[in-house]
Scaffold this active site. Structure first.
Site, short mmCIF file in Angstrom:
data_model
loop_
_atom_site.label_atom_id
_atom_site.label_comp_id
_atom_site.label_asym_id
_atom_site.label_seq_id
_atom_site.Cartn_x
_atom_site.Cartn_y
_atom_site.Cartn_z
CB ILE A 185 6.83 7.33 14.57
CG1 ILE A 185 8.11 6.49 14.49
CG2 ILE A 185 6.55 8.05 13.25
CD1 ILE A 185 9.33 7.20 14.00
CG ASP B 118 3.00 1.83 9.49
OD1 ASP B 118 3.26 2.04 8.30
OD2 ASP B 118 2.64 2.72 10.28
CB CYS C 20 -4.78 6.27 10.68
SG CYS C 20 -5.46 4.84 9.84
CE LYS D 161 -1.66 1.70 3.99
NZ LYS D 161 -1.44 3.12 4.25
CG ASN D 162 2.22 2.73 3.51
OD1 ASN D 162 1.07 3.03 3.19
ND2 ASN D 162 2.58 2.51 4.77
NE ARG E 78 -0.49 10.47 9.82
CZ ARG E 78 -0.78 9.41 9.07
NH1 ARG E 78 -1.98 8.90 9.12
NH2 ARG E 78 0.12 8.90 8.26
N PRO E 79 0.90 16.79 10.87
CG PRO E 79 2.66 17.96 11.87
CD PRO E 79 1.79 16.76 12.05
CB ILE E 80 1.49 18.67 5.43
CG1 ILE E 80 0.55 19.88 5.40
CG2 ILE E 80 0.69 17.38 5.41
CD1 ILE E 80 -0.22 20.00 4.09
CG ASP E 81 5.60 20.89 9.95
OD1 ASP E 81 5.09 19.77 9.86
OD2 ASP E 81 6.57 21.12 10.71
CG LEU E 82 8.65 18.19 8.33
CD1 LEU E 82 9.21 16.82 8.67
CD2 LEU E 82 9.59 19.29 8.82
NE ARG F 196 -7.62 4.66 5.20
CZ ARG F 196 -7.02 5.66 5.86
NH1 ARG F 196 -7.43 6.00 7.05
NH2 ARG F 196 -6.01 6.30 5.31
C1 EPZ Z 1 3.95 7.23 6.08
O1 EPZ Z 1 3.14 8.25 6.65
C2 EPZ Z 1 3.06 5.99 6.03
N1 EPZ Z 1 1.90 6.26 5.20
C3 EPZ Z 1 2.60 5.63 7.45
O2 EPZ Z 1 1.85 4.43 7.36
C4 EPZ Z 1 3.83 5.37 8.31
O3 EPZ Z 1 3.42 5.11 9.64
C5 EPZ Z 1 4.74 6.61 8.28
O4 EPZ Z 1 5.09 6.94 6.92
C6 EPZ Z 1 6.02 6.40 9.07
O5 EPZ Z 1 6.70 5.30 8.56
C7 EPZ Z 1 2.01 6.19 3.86
O6 EPZ Z 1 3.08 5.93 3.33
C8 EPZ Z 1 0.77 6.46 3.07
P1 EPZ Z 1 5.93 10.66 8.13
P2 EPZ Z 1 3.66 9.77 6.65
O7 EPZ Z 1 5.85 11.88 7.30
O8 EPZ Z 1 4.39 10.05 5.39
C9 EPZ Z 1 5.70 13.96 11.53
C10 EPZ Z 1 0.00 3.03 7.67
O9 EPZ Z 1 -0.50 2.51 8.69
N2 EPZ Z 1 5.59 14.91 10.42
O10 EPZ Z 1 7.15 9.83 8.07
O11 EPZ Z 1 2.53 10.64 7.01
C11 EPZ Z 1 4.43 13.14 11.66
O12 EPZ Z 1 3.45 13.83 12.40
C12 EPZ Z 1 0.45 4.47 7.72
O13 EPZ Z 1 0.17 2.45 6.58
C13 EPZ Z 1 5.63 16.27 10.70
O14 EPZ Z 1 5.75 16.68 11.86
O15 EPZ Z 1 4.68 9.72 7.87
C14 EPZ Z 1 4.92 11.90 12.38
O16 EPZ Z 1 5.00 12.18 13.76
C15 EPZ Z 1 0.21 5.12 9.08
N3 EPZ Z 1 5.52 17.15 9.67
C16 EPZ Z 1 6.33 11.72 11.81
O17 EPZ Z 1 6.71 12.98 11.27
C17 EPZ Z 1 5.38 16.73 8.37
O18 EPZ Z 1 5.31 17.60 7.47
C18 EPZ Z 1 6.40 10.66 10.71
O19 EPZ Z 1 5.61 11.11 9.65
C19 EPZ Z 1 5.34 15.34 8.11
C20 EPZ Z 1 5.46 14.45 9.14
#
Ligand code: EPZ
Length: 441
Positions: free
Chosen positions: A338, A316, A127, A33-34, A132-136, A408
């Site tokens: 995480i 995960d 989920c 999926k990912n 889950r911000p998108i600031d980065l 999902r």
């Molecule tokens: C991906 O989510 C996966 N989803 C998640 O899988 C997985 O848990 C995660 O990576 C970590 O491995 C998909 O690939 C669709 P991150 P993503 O950006 O990209 C913080 C599942 O169950 N963060 O690595 O959203 C965030 O809040 C799902 O399949 C910021 O602060 O994860 C988190 O604490 C759940 N600002 C940490 O970083 C940002 O702009 C990791 O997030 C982005 C992230």
């Protein structure tokens, strides 16, 4: 003000399990999926056809199909192959309902800015395991020349001139790494990502983009180099196996006892998880594309487990390993480093007799003999799968509600488990819900 109440009938599905059965036999692992979700966003970039094999049939994948079609693309899906044509993509808005239904919708932002130079979106859903911000993502896009204005909950994004450069990620965010690759692949100059995520899904995205004619190196390491190219071409590609699906099935075999062979998988993507199952007392043997798990006696506790970015222990798999530890010997702890809200399943597990205590981001798990069947709610995707595992091991009947979360990320999860000897089925029933429509006169 007046309003009318009307009754609507909708289908509600649950998973019902008669626990205590050992698992045996073999099952094939689905496509990842990912991995497929960022690849589907990348199809916008070649303005042509992309043939994607081993594409799992999941709710989140179907959401990405709908986003591509909303943008003007066409998708044909049959037998786990998706044929996507993005030649006529020209719409710059994604409907709020699609943005809010999956986290992966945000991955279209990088591809849209590269292809269309403009995008109007709301923040993504996904989920509820944290803020889950998108600031980065936004910070990186701005450093690469994008203008992003947020008003009224909408993001108005434009990219006049792409500015290649070095993006230093403060955290190895998977999504931010993928989005930077997507906005930079078709551009000019060299963009470098430092402290990049190293997950296998990043390598898959690099391979897919390079199959299209991109020039990206370093995925799987902390530094990724993207040399922008002018144009990408038609592509045919096979998605990697889903390491979390495979590890979830391995955890089920460990919890229930038995002898299970997982086919079409990549053992090297779940090395740490497999070594933990060995430490707990399982016999694990691997071939190139298969993993065999045998468990008979009660498992040993594993002491301290801390989730971390790849190649650390995957967040995960946190709920699933916690469920295994919940009926293993001794006391173990699981630290979730995480996401800030990924223990919501502990309350549901308590209804099954589990002995968990959560302090801040640490779950202290006292192993009990076994779970007792109960009615529980899936709070999110991976926690839902973990509650199914607990039900498979439990004495008596377990009913898991809100299984749309599980659907999902797990294709026909209950059928795969039934093929391994579990007594489990999905039950759909009609449910009347009251809908109140406000009439403003
Ligand atoms: C991906 O989510 C996966 N989803 C998640 O899988 C997985 O848990 C995660 O990576 C970590 O491995 C998909 O690939 C669709 P991150 P993503 O950006 O990209 C913080 C599942 O169950 N963060 O690595 O959203 C965030 O809040 C799902 O399949 C910021 O602060 O994860 C988190 O604490 C759940 N600002 C940490 O970083 C940002 O702009 C990791 O997030 C982005 C992230």
């Amino acid at each position: 003000m007046s309003g009318i109440i009307c009754l609507e009938v909708c289908m509600v599905s649950t998973i019902e399990i008669c626990g205590g059965k050992r698992l045996g036999g073999e099952t094939a692992v689905q496509g990842s999926k990912n991995a497929v979700l960022p690849v589907l966003a990348a199809t916008l970039l070649n303005q042509s056809e992309s043939i994607i094999h081993n594409c799992p049939d999941l709710a989140d994948v179907r959401t990405s199909f709908r986003i591509i079609e909303e943008l003007g693309g066409r998708v044909y899906y049959s037998g786990h192959t998706a044929i996507v044509n993005t030649e006529n993509v020209n719409v710059t808005k994604i409907p709020d309902s699609l943005m809010s239904s999956a986290r992966s919708s945000v991955l279209f932002l990088g591809a849209m800015l590269s292809r269309l130079r403009y995008a109007e979106v709301t923040r993504p859903g996904g989920c509820a395991i944290g803020l889950r911000p998108i600031d980065l993502h936004i910070k990186a896009f701005r450093e690469l020349g994008a203008e992003i204005d947020e008003t009224g909950g909408k993001l108005y994004c434009s990219l006049e001139n792409f500015k290649p450069g070095i993006i230093d990620l403060p955290f190895p965010s998977v999504g931010a790494t993928e989005n930077i690759m997507l906005i930079s692949a078709v551009s000019r100059g060299e963009t470098v990502i430092t402290n990049a995520a190293c997950e296998p899904e990043i390598i898959c995205l690099q391979e897919f983009l390079n199959e299209m004619g991109a020039d990206i190196r370093g995925a799987g390491s902390e530094k990724i180099y993207i040399s922008g190219v002018e144009k990408l071409r038609k592509v045919e590609y096979t998605i990697i196996s889903d390491r979390i699906f495979a590890a979830t099935c391995a955890a089920a075999a460990a919890c229930c006892g038995g002898d299970v062979l997982l086919k079409n998988t990549e053992p090297s993507h779940m090395r740490l998880m497999l070594s933990m199952l060995r430490d707990a007392g399982c016999r694990v043997s691997c071939n190139d594309d298969s993993v065999r798990i045998r468990a008979c006696d009660r498992l040993r506790g594993l002491g301290k487990i801390i989730t971390a970015p790849y190649p650390g222990f995957p967040t995960d798999m946190q709920p699933q390993i916690a469920v295994v530890l919940g009926i293993s010997e001794g006391t173990s702890t699981v630290t979730e480093s995480i996401f800030e809200n990924r223990f919501k399943y502990v309350g549901e597990l308590a209804r099954m007799g589990a002995n968990f205590k959560v302090e801040s981001n640490i779950a202290i798990i006292g192993g009990i003999e076994n779970y007792t069947g109960a009615r529980v709610n899936a709070p999110d995707l991976r926690a839902g799968a973990a509650l199914v595992i607990a039900g498979l091991a439990a004495e008596g009947i377990t009913v898991v509600d809100d299984i749309y979360y599980i659907e999902r990320g797990y294709e026909e999860f209950e059928k795969k488990l039934a093929s391994l000897g579990a007594v489990i089925e999905k039950v759909s029933t009609e449910k009347e819900i009251q809908k109140f429509t406000l009439k403003v006169s």
